[in-house]
Design an enzyme around this catalytic site. Structure first.
Site, mmCIF file in Angstrom:
data_model
loop_
_atom_site.group_PDB
_atom_site.id
_atom_site.type_symbol
_atom_site.label_atom_id
_atom_site.label_comp_id
_atom_site.label_asym_id
_atom_site.label_seq_id
_atom_site.Cartn_x
_atom_site.Cartn_y
_atom_site.Cartn_z
ATOM 1 N N LYS A 1 0.900 -1.203 -0.039
ATOM 2 C CA LYS A 1 -0.111 -0.021 -0.077
ATOM 3 C C LYS A 1 0.817 1.231 -0.053
ATOM 4 C CE LYS A 1 -4.174 -1.432 1.862
ATOM 5 N NZ LYS A 1 -5.548 -1.406 2.688
ATOM 6 N N LYS B 1 -5.049 -8.854 -7.240
ATOM 7 C CA LYS B 1 -6.225 -9.455 -6.294
ATOM 8 C C LYS B 1 -7.428 -8.171 -6.552
ATOM 9 C CE LYS B 1 -6.168 -7.318 -2.029
ATOM 10 N NZ LYS B 1 -6.257 -7.049 -0.530
ATOM 11 N N LYS C 1 -11.008 -3.059 -3.563
ATOM 12 C CA LYS C 1 -12.063 -1.929 -3.369
ATOM 13 C C LYS C 1 -11.370 -0.643 -3.943
ATOM 14 C CE LYS C 1 -13.968 -2.899 1.110
ATOM 15 N NZ LYS C 1 -12.603 -2.863 2.122
HETATM 16 P P1 TYM Z 1 -10.782 -5.565 3.742
HETATM 17 O O1 TYM Z 1 -11.786 -4.380 3.899
HETATM 18 O O2 TYM Z 1 -9.855 -5.209 2.784
HETATM 19 O O3 TYM Z 1 -11.564 -6.975 3.151
HETATM 20 C C1 TYM Z 1 -12.671 -7.516 3.723
HETATM 21 C C2 TYM Z 1 -12.516 -9.036 3.861
HETATM 22 O O4 TYM Z 1 -12.613 -9.318 2.473
HETATM 23 C C3 TYM Z 1 -11.322 -10.076 2.030
HETATM 24 N N1 TYM Z 1 -11.080 -9.871 0.674
HETATM 25 C C4 TYM Z 1 -10.987 -10.816 -0.154
HETATM 26 N N2 TYM Z 1 -11.272 -12.122 -0.138
HETATM 27 C C5 TYM Z 1 -11.006 -12.706 -1.549
HETATM 28 N N3 TYM Z 1 -10.636 -12.025 -2.577
HETATM 29 C C6 TYM Z 1 -10.396 -10.728 -2.765
HETATM 30 N N4 TYM Z 1 -9.973 -10.280 -3.633
HETATM 31 C C7 TYM Z 1 -10.555 -10.146 -1.438
HETATM 32 N N5 TYM Z 1 -10.302 -8.544 -0.967
HETATM 33 C C8 TYM Z 1 -10.468 -8.665 0.052
HETATM 34 C C9 TYM Z 1 -10.393 -9.652 3.032
HETATM 35 O O5 TYM Z 1 -9.490 -10.778 3.121
HETATM 36 C C10 TYM Z 1 -11.188 -9.477 4.302
HETATM 37 O O6 TYM Z 1 -11.590 -10.620 5.036
HETATM 38 N N6 TYM Z 1 -7.816 -5.519 7.517
HETATM 39 C C11 TYM Z 1 -9.021 -5.945 7.234
HETATM 40 C C12 TYM Z 1 -10.241 -5.409 8.004
HETATM 41 C C13 TYM Z 1 -10.175 -5.931 9.416
HETATM 42 C C14 TYM Z 1 -10.437 -6.946 9.969
HETATM 43 C C15 TYM Z 1 -10.139 -6.692 11.323
HETATM 44 C C16 TYM Z 1 -10.654 -8.376 9.497
HETATM 45 C C17 TYM Z 1 -9.925 -4.908 10.293
HETATM 46 N N7 TYM Z 1 -9.940 -5.575 11.643
HETATM 47 C C18 TYM Z 1 -10.312 -8.017 12.526
HETATM 48 C C19 TYM Z 1 -10.702 -9.423 10.327
HETATM 49 C C20 TYM Z 1 -10.572 -9.006 11.941
HETATM 50 C C21 TYM Z 1 -9.309 -5.539 5.645
HETATM 51 O O7 TYM Z 1 -8.864 -4.433 5.205
HETATM 52 O O8 TYM Z 1 -10.286 -5.848 5.098
#
Ligand code: TYM
Length: 328
Positions: A113, A195, A198
């Site tokens: 990032k 990947k 968003k």
């Molecule tokens: P975030 O918001 O980027 O994504 C949310 C969830 O979606 C999954 N994900 C994917 N899975 C498969 N293919 C993809 N292309 C893809 N893009 C995203 C992510 O792995 C995630 O599970 N840091 C985390 C949010 C967070 C969190 C937490 C998660 C904050 N605190 C505590 C679990 C526990 C994040 O940025 O997810």
């Protein structure tokens, strides 16, 4: 016997896409059976990069509504907003003080990032995984269902918990990541080397959960594949493999069934069938979402109830941690 605890979250930094759904949220919905679940909209994580305040507040509600539209049940599960529970911030400071910089330097997501902007990005972006550890550890979490990109952060969470326990005595439970074999990393449709994300600049790479059928068809028909012919699950053919994985997850068919269904047929046919399958699978989510958003107070009430339940648990854990450290 109390049920195992599950915690997970999504950042309100953009529209939810099928990667978020297939990699994470679909599994959350399944895990509601037999577990006590906490699903959070992690708005404090979103501000590690610049956000428009009005849009952030609106997206936070929209994402909570989408959780419910996807099948998260607000009667059984706690749905809440991270910034409504101040313990997450306090806990993060304590963990900051026991987390060696070297551990954070290893985080690959930060490196990706920050890229070339390493000197300009916020300290918050660097500290992001410590806030994530607080999210998880405050709830004595057993399982964290996520996509593949979050595994390293959950390993760090375990390391932080272990270090705290070693320094101050047994306080935190060690959580375990739950990552599905298929769908853990859905790739961008227009660049299958990356990947689905968003924050991607190109709208052609992602299918948003609220995309209309026409947009879905257009994106899938234009998805990047290769110049070979045979339709097979072959991980080295990334574009095709990604489309087949989405097909597998949404159809519930086995890989053998899918390969024999498409034997002797071309990519255009696969794409046409996949586009219909995706459009049909997302239709009920879109419809339920629209229904929910007609009554904004409904979401506000769920989030207020969620914050109350989350605060009660998080406060207790924080108090325990502060006592151990000697704060107060
Ligand atoms: P975030 O918001 O980027 O994504 C949310 C969830 O979606 C999954 N994900 C994917 N899975 C498969 N293919 C993809 N292309 C893809 N893009 C995203 C992510 O792995 C995630 O599970 N840091 C985390 C949010 C967070 C969190 C937490 C998660 C904050 N605190 C505590 C679990 C526990 C994040 O940025 O997810």
């Amino acid at each position: 016997m109390s049920k195992p605890r599950v915690f997970s979250g999504v950042q309100p930094s953009g529209a939810l896409h099928i990667g978020n759904y297939l990699g994470a949220i679909r599994n959350w919905v399944r895990m509601q059976d037999g577990n006590e679940c906490f699903f959070c909209v992690v708005d404090a994580h979103a501000i590690t990069v610049p956000q428009d305040p009005k849009r952030l507040r609106a997206l936070t509600r929209e994402i909570a509504a989408l959780y419910i539209a996807c099948g998260v049940d607000p009667e059984r599960t706690v749905i809440f907003v991270q910034s409504h529970v101040p313990a997450h911030f306090e806990m993060t400071w304590i963990f900051n003080c026991i987390t060696p910089l070297g551990w954070l330097n290893r985080m690959t997501q930060f490196k990706e990032k920050a890229g070339e902007q390493r000197e300009q990005v916020s300290a918050g972006l660097y500290d992001y995984p410590v806030l994530m550890a607080s999210d998880i550890l405050l709830y004595d979490t057993d399982y964290v269902p996520v996509g593949e990109d979050q595994i390293q952060h959950i390993e760090l969470t375990r390391d932080i918990a272990q270090r705290f326990n070693y320094l101050f005595g047994e306080t935190f439970k060690l959580p375990q990541a739950i990552v599905q074999r298929a769908g853990a990393r859905i790739m961008s449709l227009d660049n299958p080397e990356k990947k689905m994300s968003k924050s991607s600049e190109s709208p052609m790479g992602t299918i948003d959960l609220l995309d209309e059928p026409d947009a879905i068809r257009q994106k899938i028909m234009r998805a990047v594949t290769d110049s070979l012919r045979e339709i097979r699950f072959d991980e080295s053919r990334k574009g095709l493999y990604n489309l087949l994985t989405i097909y597998e997850l949404l159809s519930g068919q086995s890989r053998e069934e899918i390969e024999s269904h498409f034997a002797g047929r071309g990519y255009a046919e696969l794409k046409r069938e996949l586009a219909e399958l995706v459009a049909e699978s997302l239709r009920p989510i879109r419809e339920k979402y629209r229904e929910i958003m007609k009554d904004p107070q409904y979401i506000e009430d769920i989030l207020a109830r969620g914050a109350e339940k989350a605060n009660a648990i998080a406060q207790q854990t924080l108090r325990r941690a502060k006592e151990r450290v000697g704060l107060g």
